[in-house]
Each structure stands twice: as structure tokens, then as C-alpha cells.
Scaffold this motif. Sequence first.
Motif, PDB file in Angstrom:
ATOM      1  N   ALA A  48      19.410  -0.298  -6.793  1.00 10.59           N
ATOM      2  CA  ALA A  48      19.302   1.098  -6.376  1.00 10.59           C
ATOM      3  C   ALA A  48      17.855   1.523  -6.151  1.00 10.59           C
ATOM      4  O   ALA A  48      17.561   2.276  -5.215  1.00 10.59           O
ATOM      5  N   LEU A  49      16.941   1.039  -7.011  1.00 13.40           N
ATOM      6  CA  LEU A  49      15.564   1.511  -6.947  1.00 13.40           C
ATOM      7  C   LEU A  49      14.667   0.692  -6.028  1.00 13.40           C
ATOM      8  O   LEU A  49      13.621   1.179  -5.580  1.00 13.40           O
ATOM      9  N   ALA A  50      15.039  -0.549  -5.740  1.00 17.24           N
ATOM     10  CA  ALA A  50      14.167  -1.402  -4.921  1.00 17.24           C
ATOM     11  C   ALA A  50      13.831  -0.793  -3.561  1.00 17.24           C
ATOM     12  O   ALA A  50      12.660  -0.762  -3.168  1.00 17.24           O
ATOM     13  N   PRO A  51      14.817  -0.290  -2.807  1.00 19.47           N
ATOM     14  CA  PRO A  51      14.473   0.288  -1.503  1.00 19.47           C
ATOM     15  C   PRO A  51      13.553   1.498  -1.605  1.00 19.47           C
ATOM     16  O   PRO A  51      12.764   1.766  -0.702  1.00 19.47           O
ATOM     17  N   CYS A  52      13.650   2.222  -2.716  1.00 16.05           N
ATOM     18  CA  CYS A  52      12.824   3.409  -2.919  1.00 16.05           C
ATOM     19  C   CYS A  52      11.426   3.028  -3.414  1.00 16.05           C
ATOM     20  O   CYS A  52      10.417   3.392  -2.813  1.00 16.05           O
ATOM     21  N   ILE A  53      11.358   2.257  -4.503  1.00 16.31           N
ATOM     22  CA  ILE A  53      10.072   1.927  -5.117  1.00 16.31           C
ATOM     23  C   ILE A  53       9.302   0.903  -4.283  1.00 16.31           C
ATOM     24  O   ILE A  53       8.125   1.090  -3.960  1.00 16.31           O
ATOM     25  N   LEU A  54       9.962  -0.190  -3.930  1.00 13.67           N
ATOM     26  CA  LEU A  54       9.295  -1.232  -3.166  1.00 13.67           C
ATOM     27  C   LEU A  54       9.190  -0.866  -1.687  1.00 13.67           C
ATOM     28  O   LEU A  54       8.183  -1.151  -1.038  1.00 13.67           O
ATOM     29  N   GLY A  55      10.218  -0.241  -1.165  1.00 10.46           N
ATOM     30  CA  GLY A  55      10.207   0.117   0.250  1.00 10.46           C
ATOM     31  C   GLY A  55       9.357   1.324   0.573  1.00 10.46           C
ATOM     32  O   GLY A  55       8.850   1.456   1.683  1.00 10.46           O
ATOM     33  N   GLY A  56       9.163   2.212  -0.403  1.00 13.76           N
ATOM     34  CA  GLY A  56       8.438   3.447  -0.126  1.00 13.76           C
ATOM     35  C   GLY A  56       6.993   3.461  -0.569  1.00 13.76           C
ATOM     36  O   GLY A  56       6.278   4.432  -0.332  1.00 13.76           O
ATOM     37  N   ALA A  57       6.542   2.380  -1.199  1.00 11.36           N
ATOM     38  CA  ALA A  57       5.181   2.351  -1.729  1.00 11.36           C
ATOM     39  C   ALA A  57       4.160   2.065  -0.632  1.00 11.36           C
ATOM     40  O   ALA A  57       4.476   1.453   0.396  1.00 11.36           O
ATOM     41  N   ALA A  58       2.925   2.516  -0.854  1.00 12.24           N
ATOM     42  CA  ALA A  58       1.819   2.130   0.024  1.00 12.24           C
ATOM     43  C   ALA A  58       1.547   0.641  -0.175  1.00 12.24           C
ATOM     44  O   ALA A  58       1.466   0.171  -1.307  1.00 12.24           O
ATOM     45  N   ARG A  59       1.415  -0.092   0.919  1.00  9.93           N
ATOM     46  CA  ARG A  59       1.214  -1.543   0.853  1.00  9.93           C
ATOM     47  C   ARG A  59      -0.281  -1.826   0.921  1.00  9.93           C
ATOM     48  O   ARG A  59      -0.883  -1.966   1.990  1.00  9.93           O
ATOM     49  N   LEU A  60      -0.909  -1.916  -0.244  1.00  8.05           N
ATOM     50  CA  LEU A  60      -2.369  -1.981  -0.325  1.00  8.05           C
ATOM     51  C   LEU A  60      -2.943  -3.317   0.108  1.00  8.05           C
ATOM     52  O   LEU A  60      -4.148  -3.424   0.345  1.00  8.05           O
ATOM     53  N   GLY A  61      -2.106  -4.343   0.201  1.00 14.54           N
ATOM     54  CA  GLY A  61      -2.587  -5.653   0.598  1.00 14.54           C
ATOM     55  C   GLY A  61      -2.304  -6.006   2.040  1.00 14.54           C
ATOM     56  O   GLY A  61      -2.635  -7.111   2.480  1.00 14.54           O
ATOM     57  N   GLU A  62      -1.708  -5.085   2.789  1.00 11.33           N
ATOM     58  CA  GLU A  62      -1.400  -5.377   4.182  1.00 11.33           C
ATOM     59  C   GLU A  62      -2.651  -5.297   5.048  1.00 11.33           C
ATOM     60  O   GLU A  62      -3.642  -4.652   4.694  1.00 11.33           O
ATOM     61  N   ALA A  63      -2.591  -5.921   6.201  1.00  9.45           N
ATOM     62  CA  ALA A  63      -3.764  -6.054   7.069  1.00  9.45           C
ATOM     63  C   ALA A  63      -4.344  -4.715   7.501  1.00  9.45           C
ATOM     64  O   ALA A  63      -5.543  -4.604   7.759  1.00  9.45           O
ATOM     65  N   GLY A  64      -3.523  -3.672   7.558  1.00 10.99           N
ATOM     66  CA  GLY A  64      -3.993  -2.376   8.028  1.00 10.99           C
ATOM     67  C   GLY A  64      -4.524  -1.465   6.946  1.00 10.99           C
ATOM     68  O   GLY A  64      -4.955  -0.346   7.236  1.00 10.99           O
ATOM     69  N   SER A  65      -4.514  -1.907   5.701  1.00 16.02           N
ATOM     70  CA  SER A  65      -4.930  -1.045   4.583  1.00 16.02           C
ATOM     71  C   SER A  65      -6.438  -1.111   4.398  1.00 16.02           C
ATOM     72  O   SER A  65      -6.987  -2.137   3.991  1.00 16.02           O
ATOM     73  N   PHE A  66      -7.118   0.011   4.705  1.00 19.84           N
ATOM     74  CA  PHE A  66      -8.585   0.028   4.611  1.00 19.84           C
ATOM     75  C   PHE A  66      -9.075   1.457   4.392  1.00 19.84           C
ATOM     76  O   PHE A  66     -10.087   1.870   4.939  1.00 19.84           O
ATOM     77  N   ALA A  67      -8.332   2.203   3.556  1.00 17.35           N
ATOM     78  CA  ALA A  67      -8.596   3.640   3.463  1.00 17.35           C
ATOM     79  C   ALA A  67      -9.064   4.116   2.102  1.00 17.35           C
ATOM     80  O   ALA A  67      -9.737   5.145   2.011  1.00 17.35           O
ATOM     81  N   HIS A  68      -8.724   3.412   1.038  1.00 18.15           N
ATOM     82  CA  HIS A  68      -8.953   3.948  -0.300  1.00 18.15           C
ATOM     83  C   HIS A  68      -9.531   2.891  -1.239  1.00 18.15           C
ATOM     84  O   HIS A  68      -9.545   1.702  -0.924  1.00 18.15           O
ATOM     85  N   MET A  69      -9.961   3.341  -2.414  1.00 12.50           N
ATOM     86  CA  MET A  69     -10.541   2.453  -3.427  1.00 12.50           C
ATOM     87  C   MET A  69      -9.469   1.762  -4.268  1.00 12.50           C
ATOM     88  O   MET A  69      -9.695   1.459  -5.436  1.00 12.50           O
ATOM     89  N   ASP A  70      -8.333   1.525  -3.685  1.00 15.17           N
ATOM     90  CA  ASP A  70      -7.210   0.940  -4.411  1.00 15.17           C
ATOM     91  C   ASP A  70      -6.871  -0.412  -3.786  1.00 15.17           C
ATOM     92  O   ASP A  70      -6.295  -0.468  -2.698  1.00 15.17           O
ATOM     93  N   PRO A  71      -7.207  -1.509  -4.461  1.00 12.24           N
ATOM     94  CA  PRO A  71      -7.020  -2.822  -3.869  1.00 12.24           C
ATOM     95  C   PRO A  71      -5.649  -3.410  -4.163  1.00 12.24           C
ATOM     96  O   PRO A  71      -4.920  -2.928  -5.037  1.00 12.24           O
ATOM     97  N   PRO A  72      -5.294  -4.470  -3.449  1.00 11.06           N
ATOM     98  CA  PRO A  72      -4.139  -5.259  -3.875  1.00 11.06           C
ATOM     99  C   PRO A  72      -4.489  -6.013  -5.151  1.00 11.06           C
ATOM    100  O   PRO A  72      -5.665  -6.111  -5.531  1.00 11.06           O
ATOM    101  N   THR A  73      -3.493  -6.519  -5.832  1.00 10.41           N
ATOM    102  CA  THR A  73      -3.709  -7.244  -7.085  1.00 10.41           C
ATOM    103  C   THR A  73      -3.197  -8.671  -6.957  1.00 10.41           C
ATOM    104  O   THR A  73      -2.221  -8.926  -6.257  1.00 10.41           O
ATOM    105  N   PRO A  74      -3.839  -9.632  -7.613  1.00  9.81           N
ATOM    106  CA  PRO A  74      -3.400 -11.028  -7.520  1.00  9.81           C
ATOM    107  C   PRO A  74      -2.146 -11.276  -8.343  1.00  9.81           C
ATOM    108  O   PRO A  74      -1.903 -10.603  -9.350  1.00  9.81           O
TER     109      PRO A  74
END
Length: 404
Positions: A48-74
Motif C-alpha cells: 500500500a505504501l510503496a507507490p506513495c513513499i517510493l513513487g512520490g519521493a524526490a529522487r536525489l540520485g537521478e541524473a537531473g537532481s542538482f538543486a539542493h544540499m541533499d545527496p543520494p546515499t550509498p
Amino acid sequence: MDIEFAVNPEGLHKAIDLMSHHFDKPEVFNLPVQLPELGMGSDAVLNALAPCILGGAARLGEAGSFAHMDPPTPWISWAMTLWNASLNQNLLHPATAPVARQMEQQVLAWLAPFFGMNGGHMTPGSTVANLTALWSARECASVTQVIASDGAHLSIAKAAHILGLNYLSVPTDANGAMDQTLLPADLSKSALVLTAGSTSTGAIDPFVLAGRAAWTHVDAAWAGPLRLSKHAHLLGGIESADSVAISAHKWLFQPKESALVLFRDTGKAHAALSFGGAYLATPNIGVLGSHGATATALLATLLAWGREGVAQRIEHCMELACCLRNFIATDERLELYAEPQTGIVVWRPKNENAFDYVMQRLPVGSTSTTSISGKRWFRNVAANPSADIHALIANIDRALAEPA
């Protein structure tokens, strides 16, 4: 035994599988208005929550992410965070976190020397780290005033307010750094806060000022990890400070909430921040009482990558910012706010009327905005080593090319 507290390999594998699933668009999960009387079961909750939490989150590690001080994590930090959640260690007491306490001290012993400090402790973020450092300044140096630039993070003014200290904001120069010519002559009762990587522009305050006040604190939440890289000289003089704050959940690529407060004289600082209790085996140090084993994820990352691995990723981010800077500086349609110092590029169209038009046409998550002296600027932050800078430049060029 209650099976909800046991290892469930099938459920955990399912959770991992869902992490790699591509959700075309976020789905809204209609939560009940009141707490449900009966639960739906853990497996059903994952679905129930996967489409909301995983689908609706900002994807900080994607190629287009270059806006904030929030990095992807290993991924190694994901594994450690899972272990931490399963164990629920409490570092307040040695008996409830014997190994985790040792790991935190080891991480501090590894990192503190890069800043000329000799120890400290972890906090949930630099807001608490800054508060802790200025609390130490009040107790150890009897300061009555906090001085910071008008580009300092809002947590500095918050800390001064909480601690009952006067707060003085000093104007910044054309590059966004503290204008040292406007400092008071007498700093004998002041805690001077120098910023290493301001939030809006990434500016570094003049570290030649470190040591001139009764206490010098460096808010290095963003740029502190440069000390592990070939760009360490940009923070030259930081070793003359009395305390340093670093956000590990920025350029050390850790999950939130993870930060460090470091001291040049940890024994003196910690003694001033210690409180005992009948149930405690050792004094409680700092703002937090109970706190979790966040250091284990940082320690695992540092072990996996080594200093060179951390440096390589930070240096790559700096190169991405340099590439964007070069495009902006050579495009006659654009204006660069100042030379980027710490991977933050601030710019805008020379035609101010085109600002909103360009903003609407840039991909979501690629660029943020900030306000400086009443004027709006675009802001790109090099926190994501996987960013495609050429795609971002192409998007900016395309947005500018279309008629406003």
C-alpha cells in the motif's frame, strides 16, 4: 515469540524488490482519518505504501537532481540503517550500545584531525551541532554575544535565542562572505561564527578571523568535507577555531539525520555539557539524551570508500559545478552571481522578465531558487555525483532559447 519482532526474510526481500521498482507516477494512499482499530498486516502495508513513499519521493540520485544540499546515499548506509533499526541501540548508556558507542568514537577520531580538532560527538544535524557549540562557548568562554554574517544559517540565530545570547548580524560582501571590515573592534565577549559554505551561495567567510574572538565556531555543515579532498586549502585556518559543525548527511553522503560537532579542547567542552543521573553509568554529554547509532552507517561508508573514495566523489561534484559555471559565465544571456567556491552555482537571466519563464521550463529537481538582496537567483548545488551536467546545461539553453 511475537513474529513481528523476528527476522522476516521474505518481507525484507519484498521491501528491497519494491525499492528497485519503477513507479510511473506517485499514488496517493488514502489514510484513515482515525487510527485503525484493526491492522492490515505488514505485507499489505508494504504494497500500500510503496507507490506513495517510493513513487512520490524526490529522487536525489537521478541524473537531473542538482538543486539542493541533499545527496543520494550509498547502499552500504542503507544496510547499516536497517541493522540499526532492527537493534534499536541507545548510546545514552554503555550497556545498551557497547559497540555503537565505540564506533562513534572511532569515526570522530578519524575525522576530527582533518579540522584541527581532537574530538566531539554526533548530533542529528548541524542545527543541533551549532547549538551545542555555542552552548559550549557560553559555558567555557563566558560569551554574551553571537556574531555571524547575514548569510549564516538560521540555526545560528536560533541558537543565540535559545541560549539567551545577543545576536549580531554582519553584512556580507559582493561574494556573499562576511565583510570583516564591519566587525566590532571588541570581540572579547563574543562567539564569532564563520560559515564554510553558506546555504544560498556556498560562500566561505574569511578564516583569518578564526581565533580573534573569545570563541570561534565554524559552521561547516556543507563544505566541511572538502578538508578530505584536494580542495582542503579552501578551508585553511579552520584549525584555529574552537569548534566545528559538519553535516554528514550532506557531502559525506549519509542518511538523515547525521552530523558532527567537533572541539579543539573536547575535554573542556564536554565537561561543560555533561549531566549525570542516578541511572547513568557515564555522564550524558550534549543536547540529546537517548540517541541512535547513526555513526555505524558513517563508519561503514568510510571503511568502504576510504578517504580517497570520499574525496573522489566530492571532487567530481566540484567538477560538475565548474562545468556549469563555465557555461553560465560564457553565455551572454546569463549573469553569474559570484565565482562558486564550494560547488554551489548561483545565476540568473540578464533579462529579469524571463526568470519565471525559465523556471517553469527547467525540470523539477534540477534547479532551486534563492533571494539575495531582494533579487531572485537560480541556484544549483553539486551534491549528486551522478548528475548529468550536460543534460542540465542543455535544459537551461533550451529554456532560454524559447521566446519569453
